[in-house]
Scaffold this motif. Structure first.
Motif, PDB file in Angstrom:
ATOM      1  N   ARG A  29       2.204   5.468   3.231  1.00  0.00           N
ATOM      2  CA  ARG A  29       2.957   4.688   3.752  1.00  0.00           C
ATOM      3  C   ARG A  29       3.728   5.119   5.119  1.00  0.00           C
ATOM      4  O   ARG A  29       3.582   4.506   5.943  1.00  0.00           O
ATOM      5  CB  ARG A  29       4.506   4.584   3.211  1.00  0.00           C
ATOM      6  CG  ARG A  29       4.262   3.484   2.086  1.00  0.00           C
ATOM      7  CD  ARG A  29       3.123   1.505   2.009  1.00  0.00           C
ATOM      8  NE  ARG A  29       1.877   1.884   2.371  1.00  0.00           N
ATOM      9  CZ  ARG A  29       1.621   0.892   2.677  1.00  0.00           C
ATOM     10  NH1 ARG A  29       2.422   0.083   3.649  1.00  0.00           N
ATOM     11  NH2 ARG A  29       0.946   0.689   2.773  1.00  0.00           N
ATOM     12  N   THR A  32       0.694   4.087   7.344  1.00  0.00           N
ATOM     13  CA  THR A  32       0.754   2.838   7.733  1.00  0.00           C
ATOM     14  C   THR A  32       1.007   2.233   8.485  1.00  0.00           C
ATOM     15  O   THR A  32       1.231   1.784  10.003  1.00  0.00           O
ATOM     16  CB  THR A  32      -0.013   2.078   5.910  1.00  0.00           C
ATOM     17  OG1 THR A  32      -0.909   2.733   4.875  1.00  0.00           O
ATOM     18  CG2 THR A  32      -0.120   0.748   6.331  1.00  0.00           C
ATOM     19  N   LEU A  33       2.563   2.725   8.437  1.00  0.00           N
ATOM     20  CA  LEU A  33       3.771   2.085   8.824  1.00  0.00           C
ATOM     21  C   LEU A  33       3.360   2.426  10.726  1.00  0.00           C
ATOM     22  O   LEU A  33       4.019   2.137  11.475  1.00  0.00           O
ATOM     23  CB  LEU A  33       5.284   2.017   7.858  1.00  0.00           C
ATOM     24  CG  LEU A  33       5.691   1.327   6.881  1.00  0.00           C
ATOM     25  CD1 LEU A  33       6.340   1.352   6.420  1.00  0.00           C
ATOM     26  CD2 LEU A  33       4.876  -0.025   7.166  1.00  0.00           C
ATOM     27  N   ALA A  36       0.943   0.691  12.326  1.00  0.00           N
ATOM     28  CA  ALA A  36       1.464  -0.141  13.065  1.00  0.00           C
ATOM     29  C   ALA A  36       2.711  -0.267  13.967  1.00  0.00           C
ATOM     30  O   ALA A  36       2.275  -1.339  14.580  1.00  0.00           O
ATOM     31  CB  ALA A  36       2.061  -1.345  11.556  1.00  0.00           C
ATOM     32  N   GLU A  37       3.364   0.006  14.130  1.00  0.00           N
ATOM     33  CA  GLU A  37       4.091   0.326  14.898  1.00  0.00           C
ATOM     34  C   GLU A  37       4.110   0.590  16.580  1.00  0.00           C
ATOM     35  O   GLU A  37       3.995   0.093  17.955  1.00  0.00           O
ATOM     36  CB  GLU A  37       5.532   1.249  14.563  1.00  0.00           C
ATOM     37  CG  GLU A  37       6.682   0.650  13.535  1.00  0.00           C
ATOM     38  CD  GLU A  37       7.804   1.926  12.667  1.00  0.00           C
ATOM     39  OE1 GLU A  37       8.619   1.413  12.473  1.00  0.00           O
ATOM     40  OE2 GLU A  37       7.390   2.843  13.427  1.00  0.00           O
ATOM     41  N   TYR A 112       1.041  -6.649   2.935  1.00  0.00           N
ATOM     42  CA  TYR A 112       0.196  -5.592   3.090  1.00  0.00           C
ATOM     43  C   TYR A 112       1.029  -4.283   3.658  1.00  0.00           C
ATOM     44  O   TYR A 112       1.309  -2.622   2.824  1.00  0.00           O
ATOM     45  CB  TYR A 112      -0.687  -5.624   4.096  1.00  0.00           C
ATOM     46  CG  TYR A 112      -1.380  -4.418   5.802  1.00  0.00           C
ATOM     47  CD1 TYR A 112      -2.260  -4.106   4.991  1.00  0.00           C
ATOM     48  CD2 TYR A 112       0.036  -4.191   6.305  1.00  0.00           C
ATOM     49  CE1 TYR A 112      -2.202  -3.127   6.191  1.00  0.00           C
ATOM     50  CE2 TYR A 112      -0.820  -3.054   7.144  1.00  0.00           C
ATOM     51  CZ  TYR A 112      -1.872  -2.818   6.128  1.00  0.00           C
ATOM     52  OH  TYR A 112      -2.429  -1.355   7.504  1.00  0.00           O
ATOM     53  N   LEU A 113       2.670  -4.420   4.362  1.00  0.00           N
ATOM     54  CA  LEU A 113       3.389  -3.124   5.413  1.00  0.00           C
ATOM     55  C   LEU A 113       4.026  -2.825   3.728  1.00  0.00           C
ATOM     56  O   LEU A 113       3.994  -2.183   3.373  1.00  0.00           O
ATOM     57  CB  LEU A 113       4.481  -4.167   5.832  1.00  0.00           C
ATOM     58  CG  LEU A 113       3.549  -4.550   6.552  1.00  0.00           C
ATOM     59  CD1 LEU A 113       4.835  -5.496   7.956  1.00  0.00           C
ATOM     60  CD2 LEU A 113       3.270  -3.285   7.795  1.00  0.00           C
ATOM     61  N   GLU A 114       4.265  -3.785   2.642  1.00  0.00           N
ATOM     62  CA  GLU A 114       5.629  -3.634   1.066  1.00  0.00           C
ATOM     63  C   GLU A 114       4.095  -2.418   0.441  1.00  0.00           C
ATOM     64  O   GLU A 114       5.028  -2.769  -1.321  1.00  0.00           O
ATOM     65  CB  GLU A 114       5.819  -4.921   0.324  1.00  0.00           C
ATOM     66  CG  GLU A 114       7.282  -5.207   1.205  1.00  0.00           C
ATOM     67  CD  GLU A 114       8.042  -6.414   0.585  1.00  0.00           C
ATOM     68  OE1 GLU A 114       6.855  -7.182  -0.397  1.00  0.00           O
ATOM     69  OE2 GLU A 114       9.333  -6.535   1.516  1.00  0.00           O
ATOM     70  N   VAL A 189      10.203  -1.683   6.950  1.00  0.00           N
ATOM     71  CA  VAL A 189       8.993  -2.881   7.013  1.00  0.00           C
ATOM     72  C   VAL A 189       9.788  -4.376   7.507  1.00  0.00           C
ATOM     73  O   VAL A 189       9.077  -5.205   7.860  1.00  0.00           O
ATOM     74  CB  VAL A 189       8.646  -3.223   5.134  1.00  0.00           C
ATOM     75  CG1 VAL A 189       8.536  -4.690   5.151  1.00  0.00           C
ATOM     76  CG2 VAL A 189       8.022  -2.035   4.667  1.00  0.00           C
ATOM     77  N   LEU A 192       9.189  -4.272  10.959  1.00  0.00           N
ATOM     78  CA  LEU A 192       8.213  -4.590  11.097  1.00  0.00           C
ATOM     79  C   LEU A 192       7.654  -6.186  10.724  1.00  0.00           C
ATOM     80  O   LEU A 192       7.511  -6.754  11.917  1.00  0.00           O
ATOM     81  CB  LEU A 192       7.264  -4.112  10.250  1.00  0.00           C
ATOM     82  CG  LEU A 192       6.630  -2.684  10.915  1.00  0.00           C
ATOM     83  CD1 LEU A 192       5.066  -1.742   9.618  1.00  0.00           C
ATOM     84  CD2 LEU A 192       5.813  -3.124  12.179  1.00  0.00           C
TER      85      LEU A 192
END
Length: 231
Positions: A29, A32-33, A36-37, A112-114, A189, A192
């Protein structure tokens, strides 16, 4: 460490396995996060520049080349714009269609985020229960030893009580750390998701602004042409 695991019994082994799974989810996670950020701000700048230049295919290509929920959401909105313009929809219908398309895609973004966060929540709730089970089993062993030997000395009950306390401590430690991880990633999340919504809103505003400028320019050219023709 291994000695403590052996003394803790099967429950402590299960708790340890849960902690390893939670650690893996945490790293996954985090990567991934973070990815994305990092891409969202630069992506929005590139897409906005392409939209202002009238290069919608280029803007769509930028979104397709970029990974992450922001790129996917903006790509959905841009493809919807191209589709609605190709069938001759009015500006109001185009704006409504873009907004609806990106809102519908928002559910996929949240999923997707969770992803895998439910695993952390499950471990956080199960670890204390497993610890309590190990505690009960350890106490049963301790009093079973007393019953068999008829001896209430510390040596007779030490093994069972040690197993009970190790399981309790292990379950609480894993639960506490996993709860912190779950709350941290949930906050990221949510942040985002708000970022995606803000990017979608800004994209719609940029599209409307670009279309308005083109309409004004087109109206001006028509007016000049009419004036020239009348002269």
């Amino acid at each position: 460490m291994l000695e403590l695991l052996f003394h803790g019994g099967w429950a402590l082994w299960v708790i340890t396995a849960c902690s390893v799974v939670a650690l893996g989810v945490t790293f996954e996670r985090w990567q991934t996060l973070s990815r994305a950020e990092r891409t969202s701000a630069e992506l929005l700048h590139k897409v906005s520049h392409a939209v202002k230049s009238g290069d919608l295919p280029g803007a769509i290509a930028i979104c397709e080349e970029t990974e992450g929920p922001v790129a996917e959401t903006l790509g959905v909105g841009l493809r919807k714009l191209v589709l609605l313009e190709s069938i001759g929809k009015s500006p109001a219908e185009i704006e409504r269609g873009i907004v609806e398309a990106m809102e519908e895609h928002g559910g996929h973004v949240v999923n997707y985020l969770e992803r895998n966060l439910t695993t952390l929540a499950t471990i956080a709730s199960m670890a204390p229960i497993l610890g309590m089970m190990g505690t009960v089993i350890g106490m049963i062993k301790a009093f079973g030893t007393v019953g068999r030997t008829g001896n209430m000395t510390p040596e007779a009950v030490a093994v069972g009580i040690s197993e009970a306390l190790l399981c309790t401590a292990g379950g609480l430690i894993v639960a506490a750390l996993t709860t912190v991880e779950y709350n941290y990633f949930t906050a990221r999340v949510n942040r985002l998701v708000l970022q995606v919504q803000a990017a979608a809103t800004e994209l719609v505003e940029r599209l409307l602004e670009t279309r308005a400028q083109k309409d004004v320019a087109g109206a001006g050219n028509k007016s000049e042409a009419t004036t020239s023709a009348s002269v």
